[in-house]
Design an enzyme around this catalytic site. Sequence first.
Site, PDB file in Angstrom:
ATOM      1  N   ASN A 226      -6.576   0.296   0.071  1.00 58.41           N
ATOM      2  CA  ASN A 226      -5.909   0.639  -1.183  1.00 58.41           C
ATOM      3  C   ASN A 226      -6.301  -0.333  -2.319  1.00 58.41           C
ATOM      4  O   ASN A 226      -5.645  -0.388  -3.337  1.00 58.41           O
ATOM      5  CB  ASN A 226      -4.383   0.605  -1.002  1.00 58.41           C
TER       6      ASN A 226
ATOM      7  N   THR B  90       0.832  -1.211   0.000  1.00 63.10           N
ATOM      8  CA  THR B  90       0.000   0.000   0.000  1.00 63.10           C
ATOM      9  C   THR B  90       0.863   1.255   0.000  1.00 63.10           C
ATOM     10  O   THR B  90       2.068   1.211   0.239  1.00 63.10           O
ATOM     11  CB  THR B  90      -0.919   0.052   1.240  1.00 63.10           C
ATOM     12  N   CYS B  91       0.210   2.395  -0.222  1.00 65.57           N
ATOM     13  CA  CYS B  91       0.935   3.668  -0.264  1.00 65.57           C
ATOM     14  C   CYS B  91       1.132   4.271   1.119  1.00 65.57           C
ATOM     15  O   CYS B  91       1.517   5.431   1.242  1.00 65.57           O
ATOM     16  CB  CYS B  91       0.193   4.647  -1.163  1.00 65.57           C
ATOM     17  N   ASP B  92       0.812   3.516   2.166  1.00 66.56           N
ATOM     18  CA  ASP B  92       0.949   4.048   3.520  1.00 66.56           C
ATOM     19  C   ASP B  92       2.341   3.764   4.078  1.00 66.56           C
ATOM     20  O   ASP B  92       2.870   2.659   3.920  1.00 66.56           O
ATOM     21  CB  ASP B  92      -0.116   3.407   4.420  1.00 66.56           C
ATOM     22  N   SER B  93       2.905   4.763   4.757  1.00 65.38           N
ATOM     23  CA  SER B  93       4.284   4.615   5.258  1.00 65.38           C
ATOM     24  C   SER B  93       4.404   3.605   6.394  1.00 65.38           C
ATOM     25  O   SER B  93       5.483   3.060   6.620  1.00 65.38           O
ATOM     26  CB  SER B  93       4.822   5.971   5.713  1.00 65.38           C
TER      27      SER B  93
END
Length: 389
Positions: free
Chosen positions: A366, A327-330
């Site tokens: 996502n 996903t694009c989450d850190s």
Amino acid sequence: MRRPRFIDPFEPAEVRRLVREFGSPLLILDCERVRLQWRALTKALPRVALHYALKPMPHPAVVQTVIAEGGCLDLATTGEVQLVASLGVDPELCIHTHPIKRPRDIANALEFGVRTFVADNPDEVRKFAQLAGQVQLLLRVSFRATGAVCDLSRKFGCDPEDVLPLARLAADLGVDVRGLSFHAGSQASSATKHVEALEVCARLIRSGRREKLGLLDTLDIGGGFPISYAQPVQDIQRFCAPLRAALAKLPQRVRVIAEPGRYIVGPAAIGVATVMGRARREGHWWYYLDDGLYGSYSGQLFDHARYPVEVLREGSELLPSVLAGPTCDSIDVIAENLMLPPLKIGDLVIGRAMGAYTWASASEFNFFPKATVVTVNAVAGDTGSVIAP
Ligand SMILES: *Cc1c(COP(=O)(O)O)cnc(C)c1O
């Protein structure tokens, strides 16, 4: 004719074959390992009726494997009731243990045929007033488990001193109190809490019987039986030894049941993810997998577990590496500061002991779909299939 044998789906060649057949990411669930866990706990707790708690891995194949082993089930939600009902399970093998239920949850479970429910407060006991004669209750007692990884006695259970007043209320309403239950905390490091709780419950059962507050012939010792992740734990025979000693001292005519979840399914599944891409950042190789913290590795957040990871690639050169989710989450990082051989796009990464509280709490954040659960060894010779959950 050659008898079909159980295969080991955790062997690298089998893992690769299953990924070729079913894609990635996968959760490979080995029913033979479910059986072995079931039998080991049965042997460690003879005469205790094991009820598999569906919550950690609510999958039809696990339910069917447990039933075929002669086991029982612990249900907690309407969804779980519907799953078991759809599999044609005998409702007499099931208990319902959620301490807080909506009227329709009770109605659904009753309609299926469940008779045993759990309550831990006066309002919940009163929900059964109109059902007196049709149901029997276990009163859930709380024992704070500060040593366990997941303390389940903060959110549920009444204090020991509130048990007899609650049993009196039930008796006044004509509702059968069949016994007591507790959950000493999940992934317990030793059985100390179980034993303490068991001894207090034994005293309460004696007092309740003297007051004729119900049959009080059942004691449910919950779950909490631990498995090895990165850190090894006591083997189950040793873990249960003090429990067996305490059980031997229970009052006469007490039927003991337990609700294992994690122990039955945790070691029975591995996660398989594929490297989608990679990048070198600040001297570390970052590998982006198609499964991560919002997927099967969600247990690293919710369940505080750390799954041992390994890669299906040999190499003598080891480089500092990071495994990240898709996903694009850190925060979606599975493990950092690993020393791994250099990986290529398409390489497979395995997470061990991923059967419990993994897929069950995965999301599709996502729009990355949850891993496909492939079940193997449902019967001898079964080389893998996907059952729609
Ligand atoms: C979650 C749960 C279980 C299973 O616990 P494990 O620690 O996974 O064995 C059993 N009973 C109840 C009521 C639960 O909520």
